[in-house]
Design an enzyme around this catalytic site. Structure first.
Site, mmCIF file in Angstrom:
data_model
loop_
_atom_site.group_PDB
_atom_site.id
_atom_site.type_symbol
_atom_site.label_atom_id
_atom_site.label_comp_id
_atom_site.label_asym_id
_atom_site.label_seq_id
_atom_site.Cartn_x
_atom_site.Cartn_y
_atom_site.Cartn_z
ATOM 1 N N PRO A 131 0.754 -1.105 -0.064
ATOM 2 C CG PRO A 131 -0.202 -0.827 2.234
ATOM 3 C CD PRO A 131 0.412 -1.974 1.202
ATOM 4 C CG ASN A 132 -0.257 4.172 1.445
ATOM 5 O OD1 ASN A 132 -1.308 4.525 0.713
ATOM 6 N ND2 ASN A 132 -0.289 3.732 2.724
ATOM 7 N NE ARG A 144 4.047 6.816 1.844
ATOM 8 C CZ ARG A 144 4.139 5.328 2.107
ATOM 9 N NH1 ARG A 144 4.657 4.472 1.204
ATOM 10 N NH2 ARG A 144 4.011 5.165 3.261
ATOM 11 C CG ASN A 165 8.486 -1.855 0.171
ATOM 12 O OD1 ASN A 165 7.952 -1.941 1.314
ATOM 13 N ND2 ASN A 165 9.047 -0.666 -0.496
ATOM 14 C CD GLU A 204 11.212 -7.162 5.679
ATOM 15 O OE1 GLU A 204 11.796 -7.886 6.250
ATOM 16 O OE2 GLU A 204 10.020 -6.534 6.190
ATOM 17 C CG HIS A 228 11.080 -2.176 4.220
ATOM 18 N ND1 HIS A 228 9.875 -2.135 4.147
ATOM 19 C CD2 HIS A 228 11.693 -3.354 4.864
ATOM 20 C CE1 HIS A 228 9.244 -3.177 4.735
ATOM 21 N NE2 HIS A 228 10.548 -3.756 5.070
ATOM 22 N NE ARG A 287 10.254 6.165 8.428
ATOM 23 C CZ ARG A 287 9.262 5.955 7.638
ATOM 24 N NH1 ARG A 287 9.150 5.019 6.683
ATOM 25 N NH2 ARG A 287 8.068 6.872 7.514
HETATM 26 C C1 DQA Z 1 8.266 1.338 3.503
HETATM 27 C C2 DQA Z 1 8.118 1.264 5.293
HETATM 28 C C3 DQA Z 1 7.105 1.150 5.964
HETATM 29 O O1 DQA Z 1 7.326 1.279 7.295
HETATM 30 C C4 DQA Z 1 6.067 2.038 5.400
HETATM 31 O O2 DQA Z 1 4.911 1.802 5.989
HETATM 32 C C5 DQA Z 1 6.033 2.014 3.915
HETATM 33 C C6 DQA Z 1 7.345 2.138 3.140
HETATM 34 C C7 DQA Z 1 9.752 1.660 2.981
HETATM 35 O O3 DQA Z 1 9.711 1.163 1.664
HETATM 36 O O4 DQA Z 1 10.424 2.198 3.692
HETATM 37 O O5 DQA Z 1 4.767 2.341 3.197
HETATM 38 O O6 DQA Z 1 8.086 -0.081 3.423
#
Ligand code: DQA
Length: 150
Positions: free
Chosen positions: A14-15, A22, A78, A102, A104, A111
């Site tokens: 998501p997002n 973003r 991701n 995995e 990111h 964070r």
């Molecule tokens: C993320 C890190 C996650 O905590 C966050 O919710 C994201 C992006 C990253 O790629 O840094 O949506 O997965």
């Protein structure tokens, strides 16, 4: 079309479709398409093809993981915020049994505390975080090295 054993899935939660606009101070200004094109080029240079899927919907991601079992050699994932609580995605990955790396963009460990747990990490070969778009490239390289070592 490359055979499943030479095909990778780049899977985004998501997002991540909003990358580019973003929170650029955290995630940078490159779009998801930019990251995918660099990761795909990295896969090709190693003799693999890569497809990319993104969804904001947990159920859709689980469905994609189920299908991936017969289509791909492994997944670079991701999972966005689903990383931190989506045990159903954990179970789907475990059920399918494909190797998963995995990734990111940011370093969740540096964070907010709620980002410190990953429910994906226990079902991944390993995790790469904090290198921006390079995390995807490193993820592809790590996955291919793993597959070639089998
Ligand atoms: C993320 C890190 C996650 O905590 C966050 O919710 C994201 C992006 C990253 O790629 O840094 O949506 O997965």
């Amino acid at each position: 079309m490359a055979a499943p054993h030479k095909r990778l899935l780049l899977l985004h939660g998501p997002n991540l479709n909003l990358l580019g606009t973003r929170e650029p101070a955290i995630y940078g200004t490159a779009t998801l398409a930019d990251h995918v094109s660099r990761a795909t080029a990295a896969a090709r240079s190693l003799g693999y093809e890569a497809d990319s899927e993104q969804s904001n919907d947990l159920g859709a991601l689980i469905g994609i993981v189920h299908q991936a079992g017969v289509r791909y050699a492994g997944i670079v994932l991701n999972a966005g915020a689903f990383t931190h609580f989506a045990w159903s995605l954990h179970d789907a990955l475990k059920s399918v049994g494909l190797p998963v790396v995995e990734v990111h963009l940011s370093n969740p460990a540096a964070r907010e505390p709620w980002r410190h747990e990953s429910v994906i990490a226990p079902v991944a070969i390993g995790s790469i975080a904090g290198f921006g778009g390079e995390s995807y490239v490193l993820g592809v390289q790590a996955l291919v090295r793993y597959l070639e070592s089998k």
